[in-house]
Write an enzyme that holds these catalytic residues in place. Structure first.
Site, PDB file in Angstrom:
ATOM      1  N   GLY A  58       0.798  -1.202   0.000  1.00 12.26           N
ATOM      2  CA  GLY A  58       0.000   0.000   0.000  1.00 12.26           C
ATOM      3  C   GLY A  58       0.841   1.265   0.000  1.00 12.26           C
ATOM      4  O   GLY A  58       1.990   1.280   0.451  1.00 12.26           O
ATOM      5  N   SER A  59       0.263   2.335  -0.502  1.00 12.32           N
ATOM      6  CA  SER A  59       0.898   3.651  -0.408  1.00 12.32           C
ATOM      7  C   SER A  59       0.740   4.183   1.015  1.00 12.32           C
ATOM      8  O   SER A  59      -0.016   3.652   1.827  1.00 12.32           O
ATOM      9  CB  SER A  59       0.249   4.614  -1.398  1.00 12.32           C
ATOM     10  OG  SER A  59       0.431   4.174  -2.720  1.00 12.32           O
ATOM     11  N   GLY A  60       1.471   5.260   1.301  1.00 10.12           N
ATOM     12  CA  GLY A  60       1.417   5.866   2.619  1.00 10.12           C
ATOM     13  C   GLY A  60       2.575   5.502   3.512  1.00 10.12           C
ATOM     14  O   GLY A  60       2.685   6.023   4.630  1.00 10.12           O
ATOM     15  N   HIS A  61       3.466   4.601   3.026  1.00  6.37           N
ATOM     16  CA  HIS A  61       4.624   4.174   3.810  1.00  6.37           C
ATOM     17  C   HIS A  61       5.932   4.700   3.229  1.00  6.37           C
ATOM     18  O   HIS A  61       7.010   4.230   3.610  1.00  6.37           O
ATOM     19  CB  HIS A  61       4.682   2.644   3.868  1.00  6.37           C
ATOM     20  CG  HIS A  61       3.438   2.003   4.367  1.00  6.37           C
ATOM     21  ND1 HIS A  61       2.910   2.290   5.608  1.00  6.37           N
ATOM     22  CD2 HIS A  61       2.602   1.102   3.798  1.00  6.37           C
ATOM     23  CE1 HIS A  61       1.814   1.581   5.792  1.00  6.37           C
ATOM     24  NE2 HIS A  61       1.597   0.859   4.705  1.00  6.37           N
ATOM     25  N   ASP A 114      -2.046  -8.458   0.831  1.00  8.69           N
ATOM     26  CA  ASP A 114      -0.849  -8.582   0.003  1.00  8.69           C
ATOM     27  C   ASP A 114      -0.583 -10.042  -0.341  1.00  8.69           C
ATOM     28  O   ASP A 114      -0.259 -10.370  -1.488  1.00  8.69           O
ATOM     29  CB  ASP A 114       0.353  -7.978   0.733  1.00  8.69           C
ATOM     30  CG  ASP A 114       0.248  -6.482   0.878  1.00  8.69           C
ATOM     31  OD1 ASP A 114       0.220  -5.785  -0.145  1.00  8.69           O
ATOM     32  OD2 ASP A 114       0.193  -5.997   2.021  1.00  8.69           O
ATOM     33  N   HIS A 223      -0.427   0.411  10.036  1.00  7.53           N
ATOM     34  CA  HIS A 223      -1.734   0.846   9.547  1.00  7.53           C
ATOM     35  C   HIS A 223      -2.652   1.217  10.705  1.00  7.53           C
ATOM     36  O   HIS A 223      -3.860   1.358  10.521  1.00  7.53           O
ATOM     37  CB  HIS A 223      -2.402  -0.257   8.718  1.00  7.53           C
ATOM     38  CG  HIS A 223      -1.528  -0.825   7.657  1.00  7.53           C
ATOM     39  ND1 HIS A 223      -0.921  -2.059   7.756  1.00  7.53           N
ATOM     40  CD2 HIS A 223      -1.132  -0.306   6.467  1.00  7.53           C
ATOM     41  CE1 HIS A 223      -0.211  -2.287   6.676  1.00  7.53           C
ATOM     42  NE2 HIS A 223      -0.311  -1.238   5.879  1.00  7.53           N
TER      43      HIS A 223
END
Length: 336
Positions: A58-61, A114, A223
């Site tokens: 995921g994005s955001g990391h 994932d 998350h």
């Protein structure tokens, strides 16, 4: 509830606009697969006879995952929505793009979405004649008991596992050896994190959990997954001591051992605070007679703007030392 402030145009467009800006900034290092804009490929990574390495999540990391694509590290990254797995199609596009006849390694954090989507992409790739092997990262000490390590999450320790496995690929090792190295790196990497305040998703701009003004949570996931204990905010030294005690209980470091250290910001925690933490990490390791071979301090695996930090130790042997020392050139990380 108060809305957070973000410099965005639209929460629905933020990932695609981030990718567009990243490719413009680092056009000499990465590009995207034609027809699959969320499949990011290293310009100078894939080459004939080399195992291809695909990471993603995921994005955001950021800089995990896309920032670790480049010569000497990952050959490609599949990018999902914020805190969401990429679907199988961009993962498959990555595998096809980096396949050079020696097989492909999928390496990513141990999260259900994932695992499901990368497994589907692996099956699709194998139908196209591409051999795919998978190593999931499980470095988060707090997320499951020691005898259930296979259930643990992959967090900031991704950094070390990706670095070692990417170096093995760059050395043109065969697929079986690359998989062995990735598993070795994962088995010898340990992370504990602490959260101080929440982050907010771009679509909602609302905190995704709540901590009191004087509270902290040990073991909080990247998350916002629950940790193992919520307690009053401690001093930096006490926080680090608790983290390291949990890591040492599993790593069992001995005098003369070597480690690599990562002191990681989860987003908004400042370098000032991280270096205070690193000071205590070094004091504890020096007291044990453990050599610090290399140290990285900064935002390497973030959770949007979450306040908090993690400490990761990789318990080095000669092989892993060589691999993390090898040069790499990525959009958001360079070594050597």
């Amino acid at each position: 509830m108060t809305l957070t402030k973000k410099i965005i145009n639209s929460g629905d467009d933020v990932v695609d606009e981030m990718v567009e800006g990243l490719l413009l900034a680092h056009s000499g290092i990465v590009t995207s697969v034609p027809g699959s804009p969320r499949s990011i490929i290293a310009r100078h990574g894939p080459r004939p006879g080399k195992v291809g390495m695909v990471i993603g999540g995921g994005s955001g990391h950021e800089p995990t995952f896309v920032g670790f694509v480049g010569k000497g590290l990952a050959d490609a990254a599949a990018i999902g929505n914020v805190f969401a797995s990429p679907p199988p199609d961009p993962i498959l596009a990555c595998a096809v793009a980096v396949n050079q006849g020696a097989g492909v390694l999928f390496c990513y954090g141990n999260y259900a979405g994932d695992v499901m989507n990368f497994d589907m992409a692996a099956e699709m790739a194998e139908m196209d004649g591409i051999e795919v092997r998978t190593v999931v990262t499980t470095d988060d000490v707090a997320s499951a008991p020691r005898d259930q390590r296979h259930k643990r999450r992959g967090v900031a320790g991704n950094f070390f596992v990706f670095k070692a496995a990417g170096a093995a690929c760059d050395l043109m090792l065969p697929l079986d050896e690359v998989v062995r190295v990735a598993n070795l790196a994962n088995d010898r990497t340990y992370t504990v994190g602490v959260g101080l305040s929440a982050c907010s998703l771009p679509q909602t701009r609302r905190a995704n959990f709540h901590l009191g003004d004087e509270e902290m949570e040990v073991g909080l996931g990247i998350h916002g997954e629950p940790g193992i204990i919520r307690q009053p905010l401690q001093t930096a030294d006490a926080i680090v001591d608790d983290m390291l005690d949990r890591i040492f209980a599993e790593m069992n470091p001995q005098r003369g051992d070597r480690v690599a250290v990562l002191v990681n910001s989860l987003g908004s925690t400042t370098l000032m605070e991280l270096y205070v933490m690193n000071r205590r990490v070094r004091q504890r390791l020096d007291a044990l007679g453990v050599e610090v071979h290399a140290t990285w301090v900064g935002p390497y695996c973030t959770s949007l703007e979450m306040a908090g930090a993690s400490v990761t130790l990789m318990h080095l042997d000669d092989e892993l030392t060589r691999l993390i020392d090898l040069p790499c050139d990525c959009a958001m990380f360079r070594a050597g």
